[in-house]
Design a protein around this motif. Structure first.
Motif, PDB file in Angstrom:
ATOM      1  N   PHE A  36       0.865  -1.004   0.148  1.00 19.54           N
ATOM      2  CA  PHE A  36       0.167   0.117  -0.089  1.00 19.54           C
ATOM      3  C   PHE A  36       0.918   1.054   0.179  1.00 19.54           C
ATOM      4  O   PHE A  36       1.402   1.671   1.052  1.00 19.54           O
ATOM      5  N   ALA A  37       1.007   1.837  -1.070  1.00 19.20           N
ATOM      6  CA  ALA A  37       1.844   2.921  -1.111  1.00 19.20           C
ATOM      7  C   ALA A  37       1.684   4.084  -0.644  1.00 19.20           C
ATOM      8  O   ALA A  37       0.494   4.499  -0.294  1.00 19.20           O
ATOM      9  N   PRO A  38       2.672   4.997  -0.084  1.00 15.39           N
ATOM     10  CA  PRO A  38       2.190   6.421   0.393  1.00 15.39           C
ATOM     11  C   PRO A  38       1.278   7.090  -0.444  1.00 15.39           C
ATOM     12  O   PRO A  38       1.509   7.226  -1.629  1.00 15.39           O
ATOM     13  N   GLY A  39       0.311   7.693   0.295  1.00 17.99           N
ATOM     14  CA  GLY A  39      -0.963   8.356  -0.538  1.00 17.99           C
ATOM     15  C   GLY A  39      -2.021   7.614  -0.918  1.00 17.99           C
ATOM     16  O   GLY A  39      -3.002   8.021  -1.400  1.00 17.99           O
ATOM     17  N   TYR A  40      -1.779   6.231  -0.929  1.00 17.67           N
ATOM     18  CA  TYR A  40      -2.907   5.229  -1.385  1.00 17.67           C
ATOM     19  C   TYR A  40      -4.255   5.671  -0.363  1.00 17.67           C
ATOM     20  O   TYR A  40      -4.077   5.812   0.887  1.00 17.67           O
ATOM     21  N   GLY A  42      -8.132   4.310   0.341  1.00 15.45           N
ATOM     22  CA  GLY A  42      -9.124   3.333  -0.155  1.00 15.45           C
ATOM     23  C   GLY A  42     -10.224   2.953   0.956  1.00 15.45           C
ATOM     24  O   GLY A  42      -9.894   3.630   2.096  1.00 15.45           O
ATOM     25  N   SER A  43     -11.281   2.104   0.914  1.00 16.81           N
ATOM     26  CA  SER A  43     -12.092   1.967   1.803  1.00 16.81           C
ATOM     27  C   SER A  43     -11.676   1.084   2.617  1.00 16.81           C
ATOM     28  O   SER A  43     -10.663   0.066   2.170  1.00 16.81           O
ATOM     29  N   GLU A  44     -12.169   0.782   3.906  1.00 10.47           N
ATOM     30  CA  GLU A  44     -11.768  -0.453   4.820  1.00 10.47           C
ATOM     31  C   GLU A  44     -12.102  -1.754   4.016  1.00 10.47           C
ATOM     32  O   GLU A  44     -11.262  -2.529   4.275  1.00 10.47           O
ATOM     33  N   GLU A  67      -2.910   5.338  15.338  1.00 13.58           N
ATOM     34  CA  GLU A  67      -2.293   5.833  16.648  1.00 13.58           C
ATOM     35  C   GLU A  67      -0.643   5.670  16.263  1.00 13.58           C
ATOM     36  O   GLU A  67       0.102   6.700  16.793  1.00 13.58           O
ATOM     37  N   ASP A  68      -0.301   4.927  15.431  1.00 16.09           N
ATOM     38  CA  ASP A  68       1.078   4.669  15.066  1.00 16.09           C
ATOM     39  C   ASP A  68       1.717   5.637  14.091  1.00 16.09           C
ATOM     40  O   ASP A  68       2.818   5.768  14.012  1.00 16.09           O
ATOM     41  N   GLY A  69       0.712   6.631  13.561  1.00 16.90           N
ATOM     42  CA  GLY A  69       1.030   7.534  12.552  1.00 16.90           C
ATOM     43  C   GLY A  69       1.228   7.009  11.145  1.00 16.90           C
ATOM     44  O   GLY A  69       1.787   7.853  10.314  1.00 16.90           O
ATOM     45  N   LEU A  70       0.634   5.782  10.819  1.00 20.66           N
ATOM     46  CA  LEU A  70       1.144   5.292   9.646  1.00 20.66           C
ATOM     47  C   LEU A  70      -0.072   5.307   8.613  1.00 20.66           C
ATOM     48  O   LEU A  70      -0.145   5.421   7.290  1.00 20.66           O
ATOM     49  N   VAL A  71      -1.405   5.574   9.030  1.00 18.14           N
ATOM     50  CA  VAL A  71      -2.763   5.657   8.209  1.00 18.14           C
ATOM     51  C   VAL A  71      -3.336   6.741   9.116  1.00 18.14           C
ATOM     52  O   VAL A  71      -3.172   7.325   9.928  1.00 18.14           O
ATOM     53  N   ARG A  72      -4.244   7.512   8.180  1.00 12.46           N
ATOM     54  CA  ARG A  72      -5.531   8.402   8.667  1.00 12.46           C
ATOM     55  C   ARG A  72      -6.601   7.934   8.161  1.00 12.46           C
ATOM     56  O   ARG A  72      -6.732   7.925   7.057  1.00 12.46           O
ATOM     57  N   VAL A  73      -7.496   7.941   8.949  1.00 12.82           N
ATOM     58  CA  VAL A  73      -9.164   7.561   8.776  1.00 12.82           C
ATOM     59  C   VAL A  73      -9.707   8.972   8.331  1.00 12.82           C
ATOM     60  O   VAL A  73      -9.571   9.898   9.179  1.00 12.82           O
ATOM     61  N   LEU A  74     -10.110   9.148   7.114  1.00 11.18           N
ATOM     62  CA  LEU A  74     -10.796  10.295   6.639  1.00 11.18           C
ATOM     63  C   LEU A  74     -12.162  10.227   6.684  1.00 11.18           C
ATOM     64  O   LEU A  74     -12.718   9.071   6.142  1.00 11.18           O
ATOM     65  N   SER A  75     -12.921  10.815   7.195  1.00 16.29           N
ATOM     66  CA  SER A  75     -14.320  11.047   7.199  1.00 16.29           C
ATOM     67  C   SER A  75     -14.944  10.926   6.061  1.00 16.29           C
ATOM     68  O   SER A  75     -14.983  11.692   5.246  1.00 16.29           O
ATOM     69  N   VAL A  79      -9.405   5.332   3.950  1.00 14.19           N
ATOM     70  CA  VAL A  79      -8.256   5.341   4.628  1.00 14.19           C
ATOM     71  C   VAL A  79      -7.156   5.838   3.902  1.00 14.19           C
ATOM     72  O   VAL A  79      -7.160   5.375   2.857  1.00 14.19           O
ATOM     73  N   LEU A  80      -6.368   6.657   4.516  1.00 12.07           N
ATOM     74  CA  LEU A  80      -5.308   7.248   3.691  1.00 12.07           C
ATOM     75  C   LEU A  80      -3.961   6.565   4.129  1.00 12.07           C
ATOM     76  O   LEU A  80      -3.503   6.748   5.660  1.00 12.07           O
ATOM     77  N   ILE A  81      -2.957   6.211   3.451  1.00 11.16           N
ATOM     78  CA  ILE A  81      -1.719   5.558   3.946  1.00 11.16           C
ATOM     79  C   ILE A  81      -0.996   6.930   3.823  1.00 11.16           C
ATOM     80  O   ILE A  81      -0.598   7.790   2.996  1.00 11.16           O
ATOM     81  N   CYS A  82      -0.619   7.365   5.284  1.00 13.59           N
ATOM     82  CA  CYS A  82       0.222   8.490   5.353  1.00 13.59           C
ATOM     83  C   CYS A  82       1.503   8.791   4.564  1.00 13.59           C
ATOM     84  O   CYS A  82       2.447   7.835   4.742  1.00 13.59           O
ATOM     85  N   PRO A  83       1.762   9.808   3.851  1.00 12.26           N
ATOM     86  CA  PRO A  83       2.952   9.819   3.072  1.00 12.26           C
ATOM     87  C   PRO A  83       3.816  10.599   4.122  1.00 12.26           C
ATOM     88  O   PRO A  83       3.499  11.454   4.888  1.00 12.26           O
TER      89      PRO A  83
END
Length: 235
Positions: A36-40, A42-44, A67-75, A79-83
Motif C-alpha cells: 500500500f504505497a504512500p498516498g494510497y 481506499g475504503s476499509e 495511533e502509530d502515525g502510519l494511516v489516517r482515517v478520513l471521514s 483510509v489514507l496511507i500517510c505519505p
C-alpha cells in the motif's frame, strides 16, 4: 451453565483479539513494504479484500495504525496511507539516531553472557545481509538490515526505547524500501554493523554509542539529500 457462557465469551474475545493482531501485523507489513504505497486511499472494505481478511479486524487494526502515525482515517473518504515529506524523513532519522545510539550503549553494559548472545544475533543478521547482497537480492538485504536494527533496540532492556523506536523504524524502513534502487549499492553497511558488534562484545559503551550514531547519521545524510535531489515531495 453460567461458567460455560463465560468460557465461550472468553474464547470469543481471545479469537477476536488474535484476528485483530493478525490484521494489524499484515497491514503494517504491507505498508512497510509499500504494497500500500504512500498516498494510497481506499475504503476499509477494499483494504480487507486485498489482505484477504474480514472487515471487522481490519477496522480495529486501522485504528491502531492511526495511533502509530502510519494511516489516517478520513471521514466518509476511507483510509489514507500517510505519505512522508523529506522533512518528515529527516525528523524520523533524528529520532532513530538518538534511540539506536542509546540502545547500543545499553547493550554494551549488559553482562558478558548477555552481550555475547546479542552480538551473535547481530552478527547473524549482518551475515544474512551480505549473503543477500552477494545475490543482488536487495529486498533480502533490506529485511536482514531491518532485523539488525530491530535487535539492537529490542535487546537493550529498555522497554520505553523499544516503544519509541517501533513507529519511527517502521517509517524509516519504508523510506529505505522506496529509495533502495535509487541509492548506491549498500556495501558499507555490514562493515558499519561490525563496528557496533565489536564494541558491544568488548563492553565499550562509548564506542558502541559512537558507532551506532555514525552509522545512522550516514544513512540519513544519504537518503534525505537523495529524496530532495530527485524532487520527491512525499514518500
Amino acid at each position: 451453565m453460567v461458567e460455560l457462557v463465560r468460557a465461550d465469551i472468553s474464547d470469543a474475545g481471545v479469537k477476536r483479539g488474535s484476528l485483530v493482531d493478525e490484521a494489524y501485523a499484515a497491514l503494517k507489513q504491507a505498508i512497510r513494504d509499500t504494497v500500500f504505497a504512500p498516498g494510497y486511499q481506499g475504503s476499509e472494505q477494499e483494504i480487507a479484500v486485498r489482505l484477504g481478511m474480514s472487515r471487522t479486524p481490519v477496522h480495529e487494526a486501522i485504528i491502531r495504525l492511526q495511533e502509530d502515525g502510519l494511516v489516517r482515517v478520513l471521514s466518509k473518504r476511507g483510509v489514507l496511507i500517510c505519505p512522508l515529506a523529506p522533512q518528515d524523513i529527516r525528523e524520523i532519522y533524528e529520532v532513530v539516531i538518538a534511540v539506536e545510539s542509546m540502545a547500543a550503549e545499553l547493550l554494551a553494559v549488559l553482562s558478558d553472557a548477555a552481550r555475547a548472545t546479542v552480538a551473535d544475533e547481530l552478527e547473524a543478521a549482518t551475515t544474512a545481509m551480505e549473503a543477500a547482497l552477494a545475490r543482488d537480492y536487495l529486498p533480502g538485504w533490506a529485511e536482514a538490515d531491518d532485523l539488525f536494527h530491530r535487535l539492537l533496540v529490542e535487546r537493550c532492556g529498555n522497554g520505553r526505547l523499544r516503544r519509541i523506536a517501533q513507529t519511527v523504524t517502521d517509517q524509516a524502513h519504508r523510506a529505505r524500501m522506496l529509495t533502495l534502487k535509487l541509492r548506491a549499492r549498500p556495501i558499507g553497511s555490514a562493515q558499519a554493523h561490525r563496528l557496533i558488534i565489536a564494541a558491544v562484545r568488548a563492553g565499550d559503551a562509548g564506542e558502541a554509542h559512537r558507532s551506532a550514531r555514525a552509522h545512522r547519521v550516514a544513512a540519513r545524510d544519504e537518503i534525505v539529500p537523495l529524496i530532495e535531489h530527485i524532487g520527491l515531495r512525499q514518500l
